[in-house]
Design an enzyme around this catalytic site. Structure first.
Site, PDB file in Angstrom:
ATOM      1  N   ARG A 104      41.190  58.089  53.860  1.00 18.01           N
ATOM      2  CA  ARG A 104      40.262  57.224  53.103  1.00 18.01           C
ATOM      3  C   ARG A 104      40.527  57.499  51.623  1.00 18.01           C
ATOM      4  NH1 ARG A 104      33.928  55.858  53.902  1.00 18.01           N
ATOM      5  NH2 ARG A 104      34.967  54.506  55.405  1.00 18.01           N
ATOM      6  N   HIS A 131      39.712  47.571  54.962  1.00 10.11           N
ATOM      7  CA  HIS A 131      38.985  48.486  55.869  1.00 10.11           C
ATOM      8  C   HIS A 131      39.232  48.022  57.307  1.00 10.11           C
ATOM      9  CE1 HIS A 131      36.374  51.494  57.219  1.00 10.11           C
ATOM     10  NE2 HIS A 131      35.202  51.054  56.794  1.00 10.11           N
TER      11      HIS A 131
END
Ligand code: CP
Ligand code: NVA
Length: 305
Positions: A104, A131
Site C-alpha cells: 500500500r 485500489h
C-alpha cells in the site's frame, strides 16, 4: 522477472476476474462450514504499508493465516525503505525471502518499480491511482446479492479518485455502464476514461448519475495523502453527499457500497450505512474471501524465476 502480479484489474481477463470472485464465494462457504483449507502452508506474504489501513491489513493477514501461511507487516518507519533504501533493492531482497508481497503506497510507480524487480507476485493494496483488491470484493458482493453485473448501470458519486479509477477498470472488464458524478477538476484518470469509451460517462449532477442505477458507490472526499486539502474539498463536494433520498432515484433493487472508512455527515448521510440498501458490511467482509482467492491463485500456483 516472470512472476504474475496484481497491480490493476486490467492485468487480468474477464474470465480470470470472474473466476476469482467465484472462488472467493467458494472460500467464504468453506470458512462458514468450518472446513480447514491450508494450501499455503509454510508460505509467507510480506506486507508493506506506507499508509494506514484496517481492512486491507486484517484481511490479508487473516487470509494468509487461514490458508495455512503467515504474513509479515512492514512499515517504512521500521524498515530501511523509510531511510531511503531504493525500492528496487528492497524488492530484490524481499522477494528472495517471501512468497508474495502486498504493497500500500502513494505513487503507483512505486508498485510497478517493485514488481519489475521482484521474483514473486506483487499485489496492489492501494495506490494513489488504483485500489483493485477492493473492486474484487465489490464485484463479489454484487454477484452474491444480485447475480451478474454485466449490462447493469453503476453510479460513482464524489471524487474521481483511486476507487473511481478502479471502478472504471471494473466497468471495462465486467462490462457494466458507469456514470461518474464529480465536481469539475476532480475527474478520474483521463486515459482510463478514454479506454472505457462510451461505457463510462462523467456528469455533474449526482441525481443524473444515480437515476435507474443498480449499484451506487462513493468514497471519502479527501483520500490519504490529501489531508491538507480536506477542508477545501468539504466545501466543494457538499452537494455530492449520498443520502437515502438520492438512492430513491435509483433502481428499486439498488445496492449501496462504500469501501470504508466512511465519514458520516460528509460523503454519506448519518443514516446511510443502516439503510437496507447498503451492503457495506458484506462488502468489507468480502475483502477477506476475494483476496484469499487471489493469494491462492498467485501463491499456490506460482513458479518463480
Ligand atoms: N477499504 C479499505 O481499503 O480499507 P482500509 O484502508 O482500512 O484498508
Ligand atoms: N480513496 C481512499 C480509499 C481508502 C480505502 C484513500 O485512498 O484514502
Amino acid at each position: 522477472m516472470s512472476a504474475r502480479h496484481f497491480l490493476s484489474m486490467l492485468d487480468y481477463t474477464t474470465d480470470e476476474l470472474l473466476g476469482l470472485i467465484r472462488r472467493g464465494s467458494e472460500l467464504k462457504d468453506l470458512r462458514e462450514r468450518g472446513v480447514l483449507y491450508e494450501p499455503l502452508k509454510n508460505r509467507v506474504l510480506g506486507m508493506i504499508f506506507e499508509k494506514a489501513s484496517t481492512r486491507t491489513r486484517i484481511s490479508f493477514e487473516a487470509g494468509m493465516i487461514q490458508l495455512g501461511g503467515q504474513a509479515i507487516f512492514l512499515s517504512p518507519r521500521d524498515t530501511q525503505l523509510g531511510r531511503g533504501e531504493p525500492i528496487a533493492d528492497a524488492a530484490r531482497v524481499m522477494s528472495r525471502m517471501v512468497d508474495a508481497v502486498m504493497i500500500r503506497t502513494f505513487a503507483h510507480s512505486n508498485l510497478t518499480e517493485f514488481a519489475a524487480n521482484s521474483r514473486v507476485p506483487v499485489i496492489n493494496g492501494l495506490s494513489d491511482d488504483l485500489h483493485p483488491c477492493q473492486l474484487l470484493a465489490d464485484m463479489q458482493t454484487f454477484h452474491e446479492h444480485r447475480g451478474s453485473i454485466a449490462g447493469k448501470s453503476v453510479a460513482w458519486i464524489g471524487d474521481g479518485n483511486n476507487m473511481c479509477n478502479s471502478y472504471i477498470e471494473a466497468a471495462i472488464r465486467f462490462d457494466f455502464e458507469l456514470r461518474v458524478a464529480c465536481p469539475e477538476g476532480y475527474e478520474p484518470n483521463a486515459e482510463l476514461l478514454k479506454l472505457a469509451g462510451a461505457r463510462v460517462r462523467v456528469v455533474r449532477d449526482p441525481r443524473e448519475a444515480v437515476a435507474g442505477a443498480h449499484l451506487v458507490s462513493t468514497d471519502v472526499w479527501a483520500s490519504m495523502g490529501q489531508e491538507a486539502e480536506a477542508e477545501a474539498r468539504m466545501r466543494l463536494f457538499h452537494s455530492f453527499q449520498v443520502t437515502r433520498a438520492l438512492l430513491d432515484g435509483a433502481a428499486k433493487d439498488v445496492l449501496f457500497m462504500h469501501c470504508l472508512p466512511a465519514h458520516r455527515g460528509e460523503e454519506i448521510s448519518e443514516d446511510l450505512l443502516d439503510d437496507p440498501r447498503s451492503v457495506a458490511w458484506d462488502q468489507a467482509e468480502n475483502r477477506l474471501h476475494a483476496q484469499k482467492a487471489l493469494l491462492e491463485l498467485l501463491v499456490e500456483h506460482a513458479h518463480y524465476a
